[in-house]
Write a protein that holds these residues in place. Sequence first.
Motif, short mmCIF file in Angstrom:
data_model
loop_
_atom_site.label_atom_id
_atom_site.label_comp_id
_atom_site.label_asym_id
_atom_site.label_seq_id
_atom_site.Cartn_x
_atom_site.Cartn_y
_atom_site.Cartn_z
N TRP A 169 -7.36 9.31 3.74
CA TRP A 169 -6.10 8.56 3.80
C TRP A 169 -4.92 9.46 4.16
O TRP A 169 -4.11 9.12 5.02
N THR A 172 -5.17 11.08 7.87
CA THR A 172 -4.99 10.07 8.91
C THR A 172 -3.55 9.57 8.93
O THR A 172 -2.95 9.39 10.00
N THR A 173 -2.97 9.36 7.75
CA THR A 173 -1.58 8.89 7.69
C THR A 173 -0.63 9.91 8.28
O THR A 173 0.24 9.57 9.10
N ARG A 176 -0.85 9.93 12.02
CA ARG A 176 -0.18 8.78 12.64
C ARG A 176 1.34 8.88 12.53
O ARG A 176 2.06 8.35 13.39
N LEU A 177 1.83 9.55 11.50
CA LEU A 177 3.28 9.74 11.34
C LEU A 177 3.80 10.94 12.13
O LEU A 177 5.01 11.15 12.22
N LEU A 226 2.89 8.15 -1.28
CA LEU A 226 2.55 7.83 0.10
C LEU A 226 1.96 6.45 0.28
O LEU A 226 1.67 6.04 1.41
N ALA A 229 3.38 4.40 2.98
CA ALA A 229 3.00 4.92 4.30
C ALA A 229 1.54 4.61 4.62
O ALA A 229 1.20 4.31 5.78
N PHE A 230 0.66 4.68 3.61
CA PHE A 230 -0.74 4.30 3.83
C PHE A 230 -0.81 2.86 4.36
O PHE A 230 -1.55 2.57 5.31
N GLU A 231 -0.06 1.99 3.71
CA GLU A 231 -0.12 0.57 4.09
C GLU A 231 0.56 0.34 5.43
O GLU A 231 0.07 -0.43 6.26
N THR A 233 0.89 2.31 7.95
CA THR A 233 0.10 2.84 9.08
C THR A 233 -1.27 2.21 9.18
O THR A 233 -2.04 2.54 10.08
N VAL A 235 -3.79 2.53 7.09
CA VAL A 235 -4.84 3.45 6.66
C VAL A 235 -5.57 2.93 5.43
O VAL A 235 -6.80 3.03 5.33
#
Length: 274
Positions: A169, A172-173, A176-177, A226, A229-231, A233, A235
């Motif tokens: 998680w 990958t997050t 993507r950020l 985070l 941010a997980f949600e 993106t 992830v």
Amino acid sequence: MVSDRAPGYVLGDDDPALARLDALSRVYAPATAAWLDTAGLAPGATVVDLGCGLGAVTLAAAERVGPTGRVIGVDAAARPLEVARRRAAAAGHRTVVLEQADVTTWEPPGPVDAVLGRLLLLHLADPVALVARMAGLVRPGGVVAFSDVVLPTRAAHPPLPLLTAFNGWLLTTFERLGVPVDAGLRLTAVYRTAGLPDPVLSAGQPLERGGGATGWAIVAGDATSLLPAFERTGVATAAEVGAEDLEQRLRAQAAAADAVLVNPLLVGAAARLP
């Protein structure tokens, strides 16, 4: 690349985030001390600590420069600075100054002998610009010292399913950020691009064992901070993460497996200017 488009600090400054910062400081105290020793802060020096947070590096620097030195800690968040001010006062550091400001634009009132920053550059859109700008404010013969982590190096032995999931998680997050997950390994490239001498490197990777490891609090704190941010993106969902009891589940898995937690590698860099 050495200048990723990072979105800024995404880990928060609420109570769980402050607890995470305290846990980080405990785990990385030996590696931080080695980095600061490499920087060679002299008694009487004027030092700036950028992104000072709760002030762990600020106070460690104050111990090294002594009562004739001065340390200025700078952070954008008010709540960590309140804690840092209380701790500086309790430790009797009368020459420590803590200022709330954007580290990308803040400047000291005059030339300084050293600039420090721990776990800062990975959050910046242009770390090279900050390093170059701050180096221009350091006196000849002064020191520019930054340290950062290499996040993919976090692991458990034997592997733990929950930590494996969290690592996926997180990495990958951040990808993507646009946040570099290997910022510690980019420090030499950052220094070179900023026009500084090649830095002297130090490194530390704390190992802990079992369910009582402090590092589990860091993992859980990261997951809590985070989660949006997980949600965002795509992830992981809140239900998948289960942040409310993630730390307890991690500790239970680690205790059952008697696992060794390998915390992320912390790389320190220090360059003395001509």
